[in-house]
Design a protein around this motif. Structure first.
Motif, short mmCIF file in Angstrom:
data_model
loop_
_atom_site.label_atom_id
_atom_site.label_comp_id
_atom_site.label_asym_id
_atom_site.label_seq_id
_atom_site.Cartn_x
_atom_site.Cartn_y
_atom_site.Cartn_z
N TYR B 249 0.59 -1.18 -0.10
CA TYR B 249 0.04 -0.15 -0.24
C TYR B 249 0.67 1.33 0.02
O TYR B 249 0.56 2.28 -0.48
CB TYR B 249 -1.04 -0.03 1.30
N LEU B 250 1.80 1.24 1.00
CA LEU B 250 2.81 2.44 0.93
C LEU B 250 3.34 2.80 -0.47
O LEU B 250 3.53 3.78 -0.86
CB LEU B 250 3.96 1.96 1.88
N VAL B 251 4.01 1.76 -1.01
CA VAL B 251 4.44 1.85 -2.41
C VAL B 251 3.53 2.20 -3.39
O VAL B 251 3.86 3.34 -4.03
CB VAL B 251 5.17 0.54 -2.92
N LEU B 252 2.35 1.96 -3.50
CA LEU B 252 1.48 1.99 -4.33
C LEU B 252 1.05 3.64 -4.01
O LEU B 252 0.98 4.46 -4.99
CB LEU B 252 0.29 1.45 -3.96
N PHE B 253 0.69 4.23 -2.94
CA PHE B 253 0.61 5.65 -2.56
C PHE B 253 1.62 6.50 -2.85
O PHE B 253 1.67 7.55 -3.44
CB PHE B 253 -0.09 5.94 -1.11
N ALA B 254 2.96 6.12 -2.61
CA ALA B 254 3.99 6.83 -3.00
C ALA B 254 4.05 6.94 -4.64
O ALA B 254 4.29 8.01 -5.13
CB ALA B 254 5.42 6.07 -2.64
N TYR B 255 3.70 6.17 -5.42
CA TYR B 255 3.46 6.06 -6.80
C TYR B 255 2.75 6.95 -7.12
O TYR B 255 3.00 7.77 -7.95
CB TYR B 255 3.44 4.76 -7.31
N LEU B 256 1.40 6.96 -6.60
CA LEU B 256 0.40 7.87 -7.14
C LEU B 256 0.77 9.19 -6.65
O LEU B 256 0.48 10.11 -7.47
CB LEU B 256 -0.75 7.53 -6.06
N ALA B 257 1.54 9.52 -5.69
CA ALA B 257 1.94 10.94 -5.23
C ALA B 257 3.16 11.37 -6.06
O ALA B 257 2.89 12.24 -6.65
CB ALA B 257 2.44 10.73 -3.82
N ALA B 258 4.03 10.21 -6.54
CA ALA B 258 4.90 10.91 -7.68
C ALA B 258 4.30 11.35 -8.86
O ALA B 258 4.83 12.27 -9.44
CB ALA B 258 5.88 9.77 -7.71
N ILE B 259 3.43 10.54 -9.24
CA ILE B 259 2.72 10.86 -10.58
C ILE B 259 2.01 12.34 -10.41
O ILE B 259 2.17 13.32 -11.42
CB ILE B 259 1.87 9.72 -11.02
N ILE B 260 1.40 12.44 -9.40
CA ILE B 260 0.39 13.71 -9.16
C ILE B 260 1.53 14.97 -9.15
O ILE B 260 1.29 15.89 -9.67
CB ILE B 260 -0.39 13.63 -7.77
N LEU B 261 2.62 14.68 -8.27
CA LEU B 261 3.72 15.74 -8.13
C LEU B 261 4.28 16.06 -9.48
O LEU B 261 4.51 17.23 -9.90
CB LEU B 261 4.68 15.32 -7.15
N LEU B 262 4.50 15.17 -10.32
CA LEU B 262 5.21 15.28 -11.41
C LEU B 262 4.20 16.14 -12.43
O LEU B 262 4.71 16.83 -13.26
CB LEU B 262 5.15 13.87 -12.20
#
Lengths: 283, 274
Positions: B249-262
């Motif tokens: 779950y952590l990895v998943l949300f980190a990924y989503l956060a990265a995409i949004i930040l990008l």
């Protein structure tokens, strides 16, 4: 002690016409009284449409009587609430092995009954293991039921019953769709469970060969009980059986013919060995 | 023979991804789809593609299996590429007869192809690594909150798993009926569309009759085994979150956060440097 007590049971199937009025009432079971003792292996014999399945379905409340009462372990089956307290006392095996397996793997299917009863997970695992062991299917625990033979599927169904820890197992023509090997497997498993676990077995069939080892045989005809006794006793009444459209095993008929021809043989011979012994003793 | 087919497209292997809770994989599927549409630009797609690559490697599912899923949408992809390529207005870079290709058209077409490929591969991860029964368990649990709105979640999940069990049995039945009807002179192969459709009637009627009979038998068998809905029901293999699920779950949300930040970052960039 009587575990099943059936008093004057009547069951009518009602057929409704297009306006919803009663057009026809068919009496499938017509005033049957029967008691079964705990630990007994009782066979119900009868031709198609004799009412034997209908009778059995009253014991675990799949059907409710039109008249009469059924007691199971002292509970009045039709009125007892909740209904699953009745059903966990009396498991039922059906004719078609495919249509009674619910799980997508053997262990999941065996667990289905106790899952419904709310048994905790650890206990569930134990029950699944023990039941599969008793039914001789432990090696197939993780298999898909679709890949098993008919006899194996019926044994999975038996394991599924055992996991509910019932006192009675009702078997509604469990061998009708099986090959001879599967038939033998199922029958042997049931006799073993009856002897070793003391489970009461009600075995419904129209094959007389399957019931020679039963403790008692009940014969039904047109919804009525016509015979009730030990296999030897029932098998010696060949003409009456014929009237019920039942054919006795070949040995029994051969022995009866020989007796008619003048040989001194006992009535109701049940097995080939028995006939051989009796014939050898003749001189 | 036909009973041996695995349903869905489950690929059996022993991997971290296989062992993950089905709810995590469900969340992954949703988040991944969202990320593909939130993400914009080369960097975001590169991130999405490498994230997927890592998961595929971890799942031990052969890439050829993944690509098989793409075959079915190949034609769809070609058609939409052609439409986007030729029908988008903008700066013209190629012109012949009535065909014209624009810069914007190329950009949209390429973006769409990448999105579709990642989308199909990403969503197939869940069905490839989860058995149908775990999947229904996961769906039942994940949508359990709908019970408050009187949605029969347990009943739907039970129907799904029964359907899954009976599909191979009914396929076998279809074959049996087909052979029986062919033996009586039925012709399923020749004739036009209408004639073929008519030929299905003697197949469908016996199939329906037998399906209803089976349903009746099954209902009896379920009742005989104390089935009374989902209340107080226990499970042989209950779904339980483990440490690996939390990490996932952590990895998943980190990924989503990265995409949004990008996305925020690149759009700011565009504002600064028009």
């Amino acid at each position: 002690m009587n575990i099943i007590e059936i008093l004057n049971l009547v069951h009518e199937y009602r057929e409704l016409d297009e306006e919803g009025n009663e057009a026809e009432a068919l009496r499938a079971v017509d005033g049957v009284s029967l008691t079964v003792e705990e630990g007994e292996f009782i066979a119900i014999l009868g031709h198609n449409g004799s009412g034997k399945s209908t009778l059995a379905k009253h014991v675990n409340a799949l059907l409710t009587p039109t008249e009469g009462t059924v007691y199971l372990s002292g509970m009045n089956v039709a009125e007892h609430k909740p209904i699953w307290e009745v059903r966990r006392e009396a498991g039922m095996i059906f004719q078609n092995p495919d249509n009674q397996i619910i799980g997508t793997s053997v262990e999941e299917d065996v667990a289905f009954g106790p899952e419904n009863m709310g048994i905790p997970t650890e206990e569930l695992l134990k029950r699944v293991e023990v039941s599969l062991e008793k039914a001789g299917m432990a090696a197939y625990r993780l298999h898909s039921p679709n890949k098993l033979s008919g006899g194996q599927k019926q044994r999975v169904a038996i394991a599924g019953m055992l996991a509910m820890r019932p006192k009675v197992i009702l078997m509604d023509e469990p061998t009708a769709m099986l090959d001879p090997v599967g038939r033998k497997e199922v029958l042997e498993t049931m006799h073993e469970l009856n002897r070793q676990e003391g489970i009461t077995v009600v075995f419904i069939t129209h094959y007389m060969e399957e019931v020679v080892d039963a403790d008692r045989i009940v014969v039904m005809k047109d919804g009525k009980l016509v015979m009730n006794g030990a296999p030897r006793e029932v098998f010696s009444r060949l003409e009456e059986l014929e009237e019920c459209h039942l054919t006795a095993p070949e040995v029994t008929r051969l022995a009866a013919e020989l007796k008619k021809a003048g040989l001194d043989l006992p009535d109701g011979v049940l097995s080939v060995d028995e006939l051989v012994n009796a014939l050898c003793r003749l001189k | 023979m036909i009973r041996d087919i695995t349903l869905g497209q489950y690929y059996e292997a022993d991997s971290v991804i296989h062992r993950l809770d089905p709810r995590v994989k469900l969340a992954f599927t949703v988040i991944y789809i969202v990320s593909l549409y939130v993400g914009e630009g080369v960097l975001a797609f590169a991130l999405a593609a490498s994230f997927l690559a890592v998961i595929i490697i971890l799942s031990k599912v052969p890439v050829s299996f993944m690509l098989r899923g793409l075959k079915s949408i190949f034609i769809l992809m070609i058609i939409s590429v052609i439409f986007n390529l030729f029908l988008t207005q903008g700066e013209e870079i190629f012109h012949w007869w009535i065909f014209r290709i624009t810069k914007e058209g190329i950009r949209i077409a390429v973006r769409m192809v990448i999105r579709l490929i990642l989308l199909i591969m990403g969503t197939s991860i869940m069905t490839l690594t989860t058995t149908p029964s775990r999947l229904t368990d996961g769906l039942e649990k994940a949508f359990g909150f709908l019970k408050i709105f009187h949605v029969p979640v347990h009943a739907v999940a039970m129907m799904m798993s029964i359907a899954l069990r009976f599909i191979p049995i009914l396929i076998e039945e279809v074959n049996k009926i087909m052979k029986a009807q062919q033996a009586r002179g039925a012709d399923f192969e020749n004739g036009g569309l209408i004639k073929k459709a008519k030929a299905m009637i003697p197949l469908l009627i016996p199939l329906f009759v037998s399906a209803f009979r089976r349903a009746d038998d099954l209902a009896n068998a379920m009742e005989a085994r104390c089935y009374h809905g989902g209340d107080d029901r226990t499970k042989l293999h209950p779904l339980k979150y483990r440490k690996r699920d939390a990490i996932a779950y952590l990895v998943l949300f980190a990924y989503l956060a990265a995409i949004i930040l990008l996305r925020i970052f690149t759009s700011e960039l565009i504002k600064i440097v028009p």
